[in-house]
Design a protein around this motif. Structure first.
Motif, PDB file in Angstrom:
ATOM      1  N   ASP A  19      -4.519  -8.351  -1.786  1.00  0.00           N
ATOM      2  CA  ASP A  19      -3.728  -7.624  -2.783  1.00  0.00           C
ATOM      3  C   ASP A  19      -4.621  -6.684  -3.588  1.00  0.00           C
ATOM      4  O   ASP A  19      -4.250  -5.544  -3.885  1.00  0.00           O
ATOM      5  N   SER A  39      -5.219  -3.763  -1.523  1.00  0.00           N
ATOM      6  CA  SER A  39      -4.053  -2.868  -1.512  1.00  0.00           C
ATOM      7  C   SER A  39      -4.054  -1.945  -2.721  1.00  0.00           C
ATOM      8  O   SER A  39      -3.813  -0.743  -2.605  1.00  0.00           O
ATOM      9  N   TYR A  40      -4.357  -2.511  -3.891  1.00  0.00           N
ATOM     10  CA  TYR A  40      -4.453  -1.680  -5.094  1.00  0.00           C
ATOM     11  C   TYR A  40      -5.556  -0.639  -4.949  1.00  0.00           C
ATOM     12  O   TYR A  40      -5.380   0.529  -5.309  1.00  0.00           O
ATOM     13  N   GLY A  79       1.009  -6.447 -15.788  1.00  0.00           N
ATOM     14  CA  GLY A  79       0.751  -5.164 -15.135  1.00  0.00           C
ATOM     15  C   GLY A  79       1.131  -3.975 -15.986  1.00  0.00           C
ATOM     16  O   GLY A  79       0.407  -2.970 -16.043  1.00  0.00           O
ATOM     17  N   SER A  98       3.524  -7.950  -6.340  1.00  0.00           N
ATOM     18  CA  SER A  98       2.489  -8.988  -6.347  1.00  0.00           C
ATOM     19  C   SER A  98       3.088 -10.375  -6.571  1.00  0.00           C
ATOM     20  O   SER A  98       2.550 -11.378  -6.092  1.00  0.00           O
ATOM     21  N   SER A 104     -13.274  -6.196  -2.809  1.00  0.00           N
ATOM     22  CA  SER A 104     -12.146  -6.789  -2.091  1.00  0.00           C
ATOM     23  C   SER A 104     -12.607  -7.398  -0.771  1.00  0.00           C
ATOM     24  O   SER A 104     -12.179  -8.501  -0.394  1.00  0.00           O
ATOM     25  N   THR A 122       4.136  -2.481  -8.557  1.00  0.00           N
ATOM     26  CA  THR A 122       2.775  -2.985  -8.778  1.00  0.00           C
ATOM     27  C   THR A 122       2.832  -4.496  -9.002  1.00  0.00           C
ATOM     28  O   THR A 122       2.699  -5.281  -8.069  1.00  0.00           O
ATOM     29  N   THR A 128       0.827  -1.208   0.000  1.00  0.00           N
ATOM     30  CA  THR A 128       0.000   0.000   0.000  1.00  0.00           C
ATOM     31  C   THR A 128       0.861   1.257   0.000  1.00  0.00           C
ATOM     32  O   THR A 128       0.556   2.231  -0.699  1.00  0.00           O
ATOM     33  N   GLY A 140       0.842   5.664  -7.422  1.00  0.00           N
ATOM     34  CA  GLY A 140      -0.456   6.102  -7.928  1.00  0.00           C
ATOM     35  C   GLY A 140      -0.700   7.594  -7.787  1.00  0.00           C
ATOM     36  O   GLY A 140      -1.413   8.192  -8.601  1.00  0.00           O
ATOM     37  N   ARG A 147       2.645   1.572  -3.540  1.00  0.00           N
ATOM     38  CA  ARG A 147       1.671   1.803  -4.609  1.00  0.00           C
ATOM     39  C   ARG A 147       0.979   3.149  -4.460  1.00  0.00           C
ATOM     40  O   ARG A 147       0.590   3.755  -5.472  1.00  0.00           O
ATOM     41  N   SER A 184      -4.552   2.065  -2.240  1.00  0.00           N
ATOM     42  CA  SER A 184      -3.489   2.958  -2.712  1.00  0.00           C
ATOM     43  C   SER A 184      -3.954   3.821  -3.870  1.00  0.00           C
ATOM     44  O   SER A 184      -3.560   4.991  -3.976  1.00  0.00           O
ATOM     45  N   GLY A 185      -4.808   3.255  -4.742  1.00  0.00           N
ATOM     46  CA  GLY A 185      -5.316   4.045  -5.857  1.00  0.00           C
ATOM     47  C   GLY A 185      -6.209   5.181  -5.406  1.00  0.00           C
ATOM     48  O   GLY A 185      -6.364   6.185  -6.113  1.00  0.00           O
TER      49      GLY A 185
END
Length: 436
Positions: free
Chosen positions: A154, A157-158, A354, A133, A276, A129, A30, A37, A33, A161-162
């Motif tokens: 995971d 986390s994306y 990715g 992973s 998620s 990224t 996190t 991000g 990323r 963080s996004g």
């Protein structure tokens, strides 16, 4: 009774290690990323704050994202290193340091100088990224259930963080200023590097000489039916959902005000997080290859619903549903990469998919802007159709692969020569994977 207790102790110890490793993974992923991000938003805001033209701001932002496409060509080191954590940590430090230096120089020098620094920084973005992973399967353990549950974390986390990266940049930029925001992101990347080094160590799975080159890895991806479908559908869905922010900006005035665009985009982000959370409660069951194809249809349906919504509340709910669908699809693609990637090139497979996903997202955003010449719903409806066609092609390809493997298995069992040698099994799931 004592032996049962002794058997339970290692199992409990293993579960504790997995939980601790997963918690450290989510924290590290996190952090790095969020830095990756939020970097584009921070640099664009800083460029505008310094009085640079909008086109220069856009080019500076592209200087960070465009190099992601070249990430696979430096990713081999992740599979050949004695300790992959060091490769990812160094990438995070370089990414953060170059971002910070570029931000400090931007108000005082030609824009070309920070642009070069940002370009080099962006080269290491895929390591933060897909690269990180690729560490997850060994942390999660061999059980499919553990793997799928870890992949849901995971995905979270994306999603976090996004949302967190750009939101933190906007909040800090409104106070201390965009330069401070960029420096905070740089510090987050460097702190994340230390967190990466705290992850469980994973010894290399093979000798460095057996690790294929980036182009050989791509040929392996394209030669494997499940990985080829995963790549193609990941690119298609990334291209398609990237249309949603442009759609939100275009449709918001019709719903009552341009400010509602942010709410629609936030609804999509919340949907991702809900998806998620659902996956943490109940991980995706079954074959990952089948799930990727099936969930591409689900994403297409969700996009079609978004395009058809007549009111703001309905559109907000539909955007949330699209976020949930995308989270489920993303989890399926992570599972497919984990389960079908060759061990000697797992890191490269994750980074290839990715990197092309990020490139496809940029292309989708640009395409949506070009197509936005008529009704606001038109680009969303078009990409929903693209998703359907891609999913149909994936389903047909998968069916053909299953048919070929079944035919090959039948011919071996009925050709009068007996079964295949035990050292080269050609039946069951392994045969189906090889044939596809």
């Amino acid at each position: 009774m004592c032996s049962a207790s002794a058997a339970e102790a290692p199992a409990a110890s293993g579960a504790t290690r997995r939980s601790g490793g997963l918690a450290r993974y989510v924290f590290a992923a996190t952090l790095v990323r969020s830095a990756d991000g939020g970097a584009v938003v921070a640099i664009v805001l800083l460029a505008q704050h310094t009085g640079l033209p909008a086109w220069v701001s856009g080019l500076l932002g592209a200087s960070i994202t465009a190099p992601h496409l070249l990430g696979p060509f430096i990713s081999r080191r992740l599979d050949t290193a004695r300790d992959g954590r060091v490769v990812i940590a160094v990438s995070a430090v370089v990414h953060g340091a170059l971002l910070g230096v570029a931000a400090l120089l931007l108000p005082h020098t030609w824009a070309a100088v920070p642009a070069v620094l940002l370009f080099v920084s962006g080269l290491f973005g895929p390591m933060l990224t897909g690269g990180i992973s690729s560490r997850l399967p060994a942390i999660a353990g061999p059980s499919r259930q553990h793997q799928r549950r870890a992949q849901s974390w995971d995905v979270a986390s994306y999603g976090i963080s996004g949302t967190l990266g750009p939101a933190a940049v906007a909040w800090i930029a409104a106070g201390p200023g965009p330069l401070t925001a960029a420096l905070v992101l740089a510090a987050a990347a460097i702190t994340g590097a230390a967190a990466v080094l705290a992850l469980p160590r994973q010894p290399p799975v093979t000798d460095a000489s057996a690790v294929p080159s980036p182009l050989q890895t791509f040929r392996q991806i394209w030669g494997s039916g499940p990985l080829r479908r995963t790549l193609a559908l990941t690119v298609t869905v990334a291209f398609s959902v990237a249309v949603l922010p442009i759609y939100a900006v275009a449709i918001a005035p019709q719903f009552g005000g341009a400010a509602l665009a942010g709410t629609l985009v936030a609804g999509y982000g919340v949907g991702n997080l809900i998806g998620s959370a659902l996956l943490m409660v109940k991980p995706l069951p079954g074959d990952a290859d089948r799930l990727v194809v099936m969930l591409c249809f689900v994403v297409a349906a969700a996009l079609a619903v978004v395009a058809a919504m007549p009111s703001f509340v309905a559109a907000l709910v539909a955007c949330g549903a699209a976020g949930i669908a995308n989270a489920l699809f993303f989890a399926a693609t992570l599972a497919a990469r984990s389960e079908y990637a060759p061990a000697e090139a797992r890191g490269q497979v994750f980074i290839w998919v990715g990197a092309l996903k990020i490139a496809a997202g940029s292309a989708g955003t640009a395409t949506a802007g070009v197509l936005l010449f008529g009704a606001a719903w038109m680009p969303v409806a078009l990409v929903a159709g693209v998703c359907v066609l891609a999913a149909l092609a994936g389903a047909r390809s998968r069916a053909a692969g299953l048919s070929r493997s079944a035919g090959a298995s039948g011919s071996r069992s009925g050709n009068g020569h007996g079964p295949a040698p035990a050292t080269a099994p050609q039946t069951g799931e392994l045969a189906r994977r090889r044939a596809r």
